[in-house]
Design a protein around this motif. Structure first.
Motif, short mmCIF file in Angstrom:
data_model
loop_
_atom_site.label_atom_id
_atom_site.label_comp_id
_atom_site.label_asym_id
_atom_site.label_seq_id
_atom_site.Cartn_x
_atom_site.Cartn_y
_atom_site.Cartn_z
N ARG A 139 19.84 -32.62 30.05
CA ARG A 139 20.00 -31.81 28.65
C ARG A 139 21.23 -31.26 28.39
NH1 ARG A 139 15.82 -27.24 28.40
NH2 ARG A 139 14.42 -28.73 28.58
N ASN A 140 21.87 -31.73 27.55
CA ASN A 140 23.33 -31.49 27.12
C ASN A 140 23.39 -30.28 26.10
OD1 ASN A 140 26.22 -31.35 26.93
ND2 ASN A 140 26.38 -33.42 27.36
N GLY A 154 16.92 -34.18 29.68
CA GLY A 154 16.65 -34.08 28.27
C GLY A 154 17.41 -35.36 27.79
N GLY A 155 17.86 -35.41 26.53
CA GLY A 155 18.60 -36.40 25.97
C GLY A 155 18.17 -36.65 24.53
N GLU A 156 18.94 -36.32 23.59
CA GLU A 156 18.75 -36.48 22.01
C GLU A 156 18.67 -37.94 21.69
OE1 GLU A 156 20.94 -33.76 19.91
OE2 GLU A 156 20.18 -31.92 20.82
N ASP A 157 19.67 -38.64 22.09
CA ASP A 157 19.68 -40.07 21.45
C ASP A 157 18.52 -40.93 22.42
OD1 ASP A 157 21.08 -41.63 24.01
OD2 ASP A 157 22.03 -39.71 23.66
N GLN A 281 37.11 -43.71 11.27
CA GLN A 281 36.96 -42.81 10.04
C GLN A 281 35.45 -43.01 9.45
OE1 GLN A 281 39.56 -41.41 8.82
NE2 GLN A 281 40.45 -42.27 10.62
N GLY A 282 34.93 -41.79 8.92
CA GLY A 282 33.58 -41.60 8.54
C GLY A 282 32.77 -41.23 9.54
N GLU A 283 31.45 -41.54 9.35
CA GLU A 283 30.29 -41.11 10.13
C GLU A 283 30.44 -41.91 11.41
OE1 GLU A 283 25.65 -40.30 10.26
OE2 GLU A 283 26.52 -40.74 8.42
N VAL A 284 30.32 -41.40 12.65
CA VAL A 284 30.38 -42.13 13.87
C VAL A 284 29.05 -41.77 14.77
CG1 VAL A 284 32.75 -42.19 14.11
CG2 VAL A 284 31.57 -40.40 15.04
N MET A 285 28.76 -42.75 15.67
CA MET A 285 27.35 -42.48 16.19
C MET A 285 27.51 -41.18 17.11
SD MET A 285 25.90 -45.16 19.26
CE MET A 285 27.50 -45.15 20.23
N ASP A 286 25.99 -40.47 17.02
CA ASP A 286 26.14 -39.29 17.73
C ASP A 286 26.31 -39.23 19.18
OD1 ASP A 286 26.07 -36.40 17.80
OD2 ASP A 286 23.78 -36.45 17.93
N GLU A 287 27.09 -38.64 19.71
CA GLU A 287 27.21 -38.94 21.40
C GLU A 287 27.70 -37.55 21.80
OE1 GLU A 287 28.98 -42.76 23.01
OE2 GLU A 287 30.19 -42.44 21.16
N ALA A 288 27.63 -36.99 23.09
CA ALA A 288 27.94 -35.98 23.73
C ALA A 288 29.47 -35.77 23.71
CB ALA A 288 27.44 -35.53 24.91
N ARG A 289 29.92 -34.70 23.51
CA ARG A 289 31.60 -34.80 23.66
C ARG A 289 31.89 -34.57 24.90
NH1 ARG A 289 34.47 -34.67 18.87
NH2 ARG A 289 33.19 -34.13 16.96
N ARG A 290 30.93 -34.05 25.84
CA ARG A 290 31.78 -33.70 27.23
C ARG A 290 30.71 -34.24 28.09
NH1 ARG A 290 33.70 -28.81 30.55
NH2 ARG A 290 34.88 -30.15 32.27
N LEU A 291 30.98 -35.09 28.94
CA LEU A 291 29.90 -35.17 30.30
C LEU A 291 30.86 -34.93 31.59
CD1 LEU A 291 28.26 -38.42 28.81
CD2 LEU A 291 27.13 -36.15 29.18
N ALA A 292 30.07 -34.21 32.27
CA ALA A 292 30.70 -33.91 33.76
C ALA A 292 29.71 -33.81 34.89
CB ALA A 292 31.53 -32.83 33.66
#
Length: 348
Positions: A139-140, A154-157, A281-292
């Protein structure tokens, strides 16, 4: 630093699911290099270039089964025929973008497929099973803290959620059918790179395709950070985990991440060199900005550590694709990389 034990794998019957995929292709040749008897079950590689064909993986297999892991009867038939001692389950729908287009299919592959493999193994006498999931099972909440194995799933996508659900299924089967199941663990790796990956919407394959067509690369999130690491380091971890399970070690789950932490996507592009890119440009696929990932548990439990730092992993990956584009024998080149990664002196 420990290395996989060739003595353990020599002559061992091993089932690899997803052997036609990127990691599965490397794993099949790696196991064969140590003398294992490798059976594979997977779908055909997608049309176009594939690591499976480039590395000539078919020639090192004891058996090559083409079936969908969502088909429980096919999975049971392969397991019954192969009588595997060790199972490494990699087959999955592994793309975040594809999970948005086909969420039901993604859950079917990643959850039902995993359950089918576990059901097929019940009471069959295997000594270890490694079920590969993802670093995205956590869960991020955007804190930036590296994830440890006890963190909430967790995980939203749909992809992330399906992999978290697979983790729960593995834990359930391990607890509910303990007398029938082999020692079983999940393996959670970060962004794995290396030669032979031609998947859609992944930064390295997209980069290679852009170079081949002399087109600019469009990058969705250049400032996103990812734990990029070389495929052979991750596979070494999977094999060490299987050995530990077979030896009676109770290890439910382990992270495998790079030794120097995550880097920004734009830094990967800089290290690769000679690539023109622009931000989408424009809307991009929703992804986590940081993973570690925090891999200290794998270091303590297995003596595992990556051999390559992130710049080294990127350089090795670039070298593989450059050799492939020159028309070199990629089975030989891949085997040379594997031999170097498994050499006892490498771990000194």
């Amino acid at each position: 630093m420990r290395q996989p034990d060739p003595g353990f794998w020599r002559g061992r019957r091993v089932l690899v699911t997803g052997h036609t995929g990127f990691k599965g292709s490397w794993l099949a040749r790696m196991l064969a290099a140590m003398g294992a008897e490798v059976t594979g079950i997977a779908l055909d590689p997608p049309p176009g270039p594939s690591g499976f064909e480039a590395m000539r993986v078919r020639e090192v297999l004891a058996a090559d089964h083409r079936a969908d892991i969502r088909d429980a009867r096919s999975v049971q038939r392969v397991v019954d025929g192969a009588r595997p001692e060790v199972v490494l389950h990699l087959a999955a729908q592994a793309l975040v973008g594809a999970s948005y287009r086909d969420p039901a299919g993604t859950f079917a592959s990643n959850v039902d497929g995993t359950i089918n493999v576990m059901q097929a193994l019940r009471g069959k006498g295997a000594i270890a099973a490694v079920m590969v999931t993802s670093d995205k099972v956590y869960r991020n909440e955007g804190t930036g803290r590296p994830f440890v194995e006890g963190d909430a799933l967790g995980g939203e996508d749909p992809y992330s959620a399906s992999k978290a659900a697979a983790e729960i299924a593995v834990a359930s089967w391990r607890a509910s059918f303990a007398r029938e199941m082999p020692p079983t663990a999940t393996a959670r790796a970060g962004n794995v790179i290396g030669g032979g990956d031609f998947s859609e919407a992944r930064i390295i394959p997209d980069l290679v395709r852009a170079q081949m067509t002399n087109q600019g690369l469009v990058v969705r999130r250049p400032d996103a950070t990812r734990p990029f690491q070389h495929v052979l380091d991750v596979l070494r971890g999977y094999l060490l985990l299987a050995e530990a399970l077979a030896a009676g070690r109770a290890i439910p789950a382990l992270n495998f991440g790079p030794r120097d932490g995550e880097i920004r996507v734009r830094e990967l592009l800089r290290l690769w060199g000679d690539v023109a890119w622009e931000q989408a440009q424009g809307e991009v696929m929703d992804e986590a900005r940081r993973l570690a990932l925090d891999s200290s548990l794998a270091e303590r439990e297995l003596g595992w550590a990556p051999l390559l730092d992130t710049p080294g992993a990127i350089a090795a990956t670039a070298d593989w694709y450059a050799a492939w584009r020159r028309g070199e024998d990629m089975a030989r080149a891949t085997d040379a990389e594997i031999a170097a990664a498994l050499a006892p002196e490498t771990a000194a």
